[in-house]
Design an enzyme around this catalytic site. Sequence first.
Site, PDB file in Angstrom:
ATOM      1  N   ASP A   1      -8.568  -9.247   4.742  1.00 46.15           N
ATOM      2  CA  ASP A   1      -7.147  -9.821   4.084  1.00 46.15           C
ATOM      3  C   ASP A   1      -6.560 -10.683   4.789  1.00 46.15           C
ATOM      4  OD1 ASP A   1      -5.127  -9.645   2.392  1.00 46.15           O
ATOM      5  OD2 ASP A   1      -5.010  -7.763   2.118  1.00 46.15           O
TER       6      ASP A   1
HETATM    7  C1  BGC Z   1      -3.259  -9.541  -0.222  1.00 43.95           C
HETATM    8  C2  BGC Z   1      -4.413  -9.822  -0.808  1.00 43.95           C
HETATM    9  C3  BGC Z   1      -4.893 -11.193  -1.328  1.00 43.95           C
HETATM   10  C4  BGC Z   1      -4.365 -12.165  -0.067  1.00 43.95           C
HETATM   11  C5  BGC Z   1      -4.495 -13.501  -0.395  1.00 43.95           C
HETATM   12  C6  BGC Z   1      -2.910 -10.779   0.607  1.00 43.95           C
HETATM   13  O1  BGC Z   1      -1.527 -10.384   1.040  1.00 43.95           O
HETATM   14  O2  BGC Z   1      -3.212  -8.295   0.337  1.00 43.95           O
HETATM   15  O3  BGC Z   1      -4.784  -8.710  -1.832  1.00 43.95           O
HETATM   16  O4  BGC Z   1      -5.980 -11.518  -1.900  1.00 43.95           O
HETATM   17  O5  BGC Z   1      -3.049 -11.770   0.342  1.00 43.95           O
HETATM   18  O6  BGC Z   1      -3.466 -13.945  -1.238  1.00 43.95           O
END
Ligand code: BGC
Length: 781
Positions: free
Chosen positions: A225
């Site tokens: 993530d």
């Molecule tokens: C989130 C993810 C997301 C990523 C990219 C993170 O803050 O937890 O679900 O895909 O950002 O935007």
Amino acid sequence: MSLLEKVNVTTGTGWQMGPCVGNTGTTSVGFPSLCLQDGPLGIRYAYPITAFPAGITTAATFNKDLMHSRGRAMGQEAQNLGINALLGPCIGPLGRSPLGGRNWEAFGADPYLQGVAGQLTVRGIQELRVMAVVKHWLGNEQERFRRKGELGSWPKVKEAISTNIGGRAAREVYAWPFQDAVREGATGVMCSYQQVNNSYACENSWLLNGLLKDELGFQGFVVSDWLAQRSGVNSVIAGMDMTMPGDGLSWADGLSLLGANLTSMVVNGTVPVSRLDDMALRIVASWYKLGQDDPNFLPKQKKPLFSSWLRDEIGPLYPRSSDQDQQMIVQNYFIDPRGQLGNLSQIQTGDVDHAKLARQVAAEGIVMLKNVNGTLPMSGGTIRKGPYKQIGIFGSDAAHSPIGPNGCIDRSCNVGTLGQGWGSGSVEYAYLISPLEAIQARAIQDQTTVDFVLQDGSNSVNSTAYQVNKHGKDAACLVFVTSDSGEGYISAEGNLGDRNDLKLWHDGDKAILSVADNCENTIVVIHSVGPVLMEAWADHPNVTAILMANLPGQESGSSLVDVLYGNVNPSGHLPYTIGKSLADYGADTEIMWDPNWEIPQQDFTEGIYIDYKWFDKHNITPRYEFGYGMSYTSFNFTQLEITTLWNGELAEEPPSATGLSGNPALWDPIFRVELLVTNTGKVAGKVAAQLYLSFPKAIEYDTPVRQLRGFEKVELAVGESKIVVFELTRRDISVWSEEKGAWVVPREKGGVGVGSYGVFVGPSSRGKGVSGETEKIPSVN
Ligand code: BGC
């Protein structure tokens, strides 16, 4: 590929250093920079795109075809925009706490439902050759304390929260839907921000090398993530394959933990080159698996056709970089990806008209919770003939926000009608149809008057309610209320991601009560991220109908009118339980508000008992049970027949083997269940037949009173009957044994084999259905 090129494949270029939310580095051998883009309900930051109903709404349809078509449509828009990997579907959080800020992105509080919806969404996306990255692995059930970089408000907290999950709950609840996604061939898995059993999810070898890659046999890549990677060597050795966005410990710091560091790790022998090869191979293999090497996969410009960061046509190659001399390129081609067919060879229903599909999902995602005296449909029916003469509409959720549908960044405010939660799982609306405009358009046809007050709380009621009251039974009052939540990096009205409570926002209870005190037909419409408390008004004699419309996306008003007026007979079912109080969900399943240590420790003490399994175990009567949902017609469930498909003796443990998605024996068919569903009412309609399984009593394991193990949506004309068939696999009838470290079909205590399972099929987890028992099966040794 050279060493540096393999490293490039594994490492993001840095936050806002490319068109997508994630971009990998390049090679000289024709393997391109990959574009990874959010998210679970549509293409984030691109414009125009389709804002589909959220995961929670899609789950409420209990309709497999719609789950699949929605996935295809998102895959299609992604492909048309030049996206290689979609960061979705979201199949965790599971909804351990109904307050969890991101529950709405996923498919409800039951692992089986999440598994089916997740699998079908992956199928849809990947049929369009776009990689599906399922997230968040694993146990990211609350927003508070989730990420080290977001701990600023809690100076005493030193590291992100550790969700401490036992082996059984890990398999039977949290990893369950991921197992389905892996079985489907999902190419990516995103490791989550927080710690699991006191090791960060992206450097937790038990979680990545062990559970995911070994036990579930996952062959694709694990991507962090965004900033979830907290170490270099540890993460690589633990099984993380790609780092995103490619920075180090904070946004745009340019200090990647992989990149040049990964090269050094390999050169100095800390990381074996075989591990780097494995990382690159998993990514490149995913690209080949889906046929992205086909020159027609990418649009003719050979790159993403939009920018997540810039709105102009031309802009700098690396938007975040301060380099004044950098190359300027076309950033936005202003194409419309909706409903264009791209390179598809086989067209399916729903591929062309995404607006229609979004509307259909939203309409089937509306759950009718109450409807007395023929209040609905508003067009009239058997009890009340003809449409209402007068309609009163109350509450700000009925109409547009004065700052527009995209007025707050990543939808981080609850102003005007609510169609999505907030955070990375939201998208920009290309348009949003409000309930007010859709109802007015329809009311004109019926020559019904429409008056409205768009204020909330008791302000909702002024002369309008008294006006409509004069018309008594000929008037209907619709009260619109909401509850919102989102991702932890932004907050709205004092909610830091997670929901502060299960109450309606903006004094919703007051609005409903004050309208209901003045109007005989009060119809409550709820737009919400999950369950809300209704005890204050659900039994009010004038609250004659309640619709839980979940989060409908762009087709909010149109889908609502479809159901209100009976063009679509409601067939949504609750993908969660609506309790009478927050405490009903279990004392331990609340968000951890105050850290209990400098590294907050959240023990999942309830184990596998979340949502309805908790209510059942503790004999708590909910307001509306899991799976509940009414229709304008009625259905009968009869003639249950159970056939044993397994021949001979059944071993308690399946023969040990590992395949894609784990031990292949888990998918052995053991029982077939058939029954007849009949439409006994006066209009055509759909219902989701839901199969709940109860384990034999005399076994060594504590098991839920019932658990969902099948569902099928059936469409029936008046008087029509259809046979519905379910197949129960070995996994369905197994428990995870901590002691044996394996799935087992529990043997009856003192018996010679596997006892009989209770099977119930009905329109909800506690509704009126039909029950039966499986045969006992003799077991080996
Ligand atoms: C989130 C993810 C997301 C990523 C990219 C993170 O803050 O937890 O679900 O895909 O950002 O935007």
